[in-house]
Motif scaffolding. Structure first.
Motif, PDB file in Angstrom:
ATOM      1  N   ASN A   1       1.007  -1.157  -0.062  1.00  0.00           N
ATOM      2  CA  ASN A   1      -0.003   0.013  -0.108  1.00  0.00           C
ATOM      3  C   ASN A   1       0.860   1.195  -0.078  1.00  0.00           C
TER       4      ASN A   1
ATOM      5  N   ASN B   1      -0.764  -3.823  -3.794  1.00  0.00           N
ATOM      6  CA  ASN B   1      -1.334  -2.565  -4.118  1.00  0.00           C
ATOM      7  C   ASN B   1      -0.304  -1.391  -3.972  1.00  0.00           C
TER       8      ASN B   1
ATOM      9  N   TYR C   1      -0.525 -13.053  -2.130  1.00  0.00           N
ATOM     10  CA  TYR C   1      -0.671 -11.538  -2.240  1.00  0.00           C
ATOM     11  C   TYR C   1       0.665 -10.642  -2.506  1.00  0.00           C
TER      12      TYR C   1
ATOM     13  N   ALA D   1      -0.498  -8.634  -5.514  1.00  0.00           N
ATOM     14  CA  ALA D   1      -1.834  -8.585  -5.543  1.00  0.00           C
ATOM     15  C   ALA D   1      -2.103  -7.170  -5.619  1.00  0.00           C
ATOM     16  N   TYR D   2      -3.222  -6.706  -6.376  1.00  0.00           N
ATOM     17  CA  TYR D   2      -3.817  -5.485  -6.734  1.00  0.00           C
ATOM     18  C   TYR D   2      -2.994  -4.515  -7.471  1.00  0.00           C
ATOM     19  N   CYS D   3      -1.730  -4.967  -8.022  1.00  0.00           N
ATOM     20  CA  CYS D   3      -0.983  -4.095  -8.494  1.00  0.00           C
ATOM     21  C   CYS D   3      -1.234  -3.769  -9.972  1.00  0.00           C
ATOM     22  N   ALA D   4      -2.327  -2.526 -10.155  1.00  0.00           N
ATOM     23  CA  ALA D   4      -2.948  -2.353 -10.947  1.00  0.00           C
ATOM     24  C   ALA D   4      -1.980  -1.702 -12.243  1.00  0.00           C
TER      25      ALA D   4
ATOM     26  N   TYR E   1      -3.226 -16.157  -4.294  1.00  0.00           N
ATOM     27  CA  TYR E   1      -3.364 -14.638  -4.690  1.00  0.00           C
ATOM     28  C   TYR E   1      -2.153 -14.001  -4.948  1.00  0.00           C
TER      29      TYR E   1
ATOM     30  N   TYR F   1      -2.807 -11.806  -7.863  1.00  0.00           N
ATOM     31  CA  TYR F   1      -4.380 -11.223  -8.069  1.00  0.00           C
ATOM     32  C   TYR F   1      -4.655 -10.043  -8.421  1.00  0.00           C
ATOM     33  N   GLN F   2      -5.572  -9.733  -9.465  1.00  0.00           N
ATOM     34  CA  GLN F   2      -5.748  -8.571 -10.060  1.00  0.00           C
ATOM     35  C   GLN F   2      -4.642  -7.501 -10.236  1.00  0.00           C
TER      36      GLN F   2
END
Length: 304
Positions: A61, A85, A103, A106-109, A126, A129-130
């Motif tokens: 984050n 993220n 994770y 994960a969520y590393c756009a 995950y 994931y995403q």
């Protein structure tokens, strides 16, 4: 007095939003859990050669867009949630890394490119994931891919050369994914493996004996699936539901077709108003066969 730092402790700089860059001295051997997590101005980090242990969620984050790993082999794992993220755009995972934790990315756009080393053995639940990951991925010497490890990415093609354990929903919800090559060691397609992917045609490999629930669930572009006679078990729910309109399930043998009838409701496996069934009686399809909705493709059989 002069002090030498050996460890950055648990959450030591967590949510310090004024930090933009980290310089870790080479006396430090351990960075503990969440040490720099939620540092929303932190954009770059260099991990020194002295580091032998990274905790979990160390940079999660944060605003990190670039991470430099040491050249040595002290670290063999990217632990759970390390870059979760973050704003990482590209990552060349060092060749000495053998495990990517749960994770981790994960969520590393913005993570569009990932290069994985040949000796990578384990990708945990995950892990990506995403993440945005695009293009083609080749996985060389894996022993496991965890649950939802590559779900909701933008990958188009995946080649797995070796694996012992494949988790559930590993590649699900990736509508760009049109090709996955599995090794001969695989005997089971776990639940949801290719659910909501972009396949147009999928030939289940002849080494697969067990197709579990919702493997191809909601694959709206999938017009044809070939089920070889090696398949001895089909799950109990929606394995082939949600395929393209006027799609076809090609069974090599009537014995395989009979597997669908083992459930209380024959059509719990597929949509009878969208998908029809053909038995090829041992026939197979040439590699260049064109599959279209509402049309039977012509199989070939030696001697016929």
């Amino acid at each position: 007095s002069t002090y030498t730092g050996r460890e950055i402790g648990y959450g030591a700089f967590r949510a310090r939003n004024s930090i933009t860059k980290i310089v870790v001295p080479d006396t430090v051997t351990r960075i503990s859990d969440m040490a720099f997590s939620a540092c929303t101005s932190l954009t770059e980090v260099t991990i020194p050669n002295s580091i032998s242990e990274l905790g979990t969620y160390v940079f999660a984050n944060s605003a990190i867009s670039k991470a430099n790993f040491p050249a040595n082999k002290n670290i063999t794992s990217i632990p759970a949630g390390t870059f979760l993220n973050t704003k990482i755009t590209k990552m060349d995972v060092p060749k000495y890394i053998t495990e990517i934790g749960a994770y981790a990315f994960a969520y590393c756009a913005t993570l569009s490119q990932i290069a994985l080393p040949k000796n990578l053995a384990s990708i945990k639940d995950y892990a990506f994931y995403q993440a945005k990951i695009e293009g083609t991925l080749v996985l060389e010497n894996l022993t496991e891919i965890g649950n939802l490890a590559f779900a909701q990415t933008n990958l188009e093609s995946i080649t797995i050369k070796q694996i012992s354990t494949l988790g559930t929903w590993a590649f699900a919800n990736n509508t760009n994914l049109k090709k996955v090559t599995m090794p001969d060691t695989m005997t089971t397609l776990p639940p949801g493996t290719f659910s909501n992917t972009g396949f147009v045609f999928y030939e289940i490999p002849s080494n697969i004996t067990n197709v579990q629930r919702q493997v191809f669930f909601n694959c709206g572009s999938l017009v044809a699936i070939y089920v070889p006679s090696s398949v001895q078990s089909i799950g109990d729910n929606q394995e082939f539901s949600g395929l393209a309109q006027s799609s076809c399930l090609y069974f090599e043998s009537e014995n395989n077709l009979a597997l669908l009838k083992q459930s209380e409701k024959f059509t719990s496996h597929y949509d009878e108003n969208k998908t029809f069934i053909a038995v090829t009686n041992g026939g197979t399809f040439a590699p260049n066969t064109k599959f279209e909705s509402g049309k039977l493709a012509g199989p070939a059989k030696i001697g016929y």
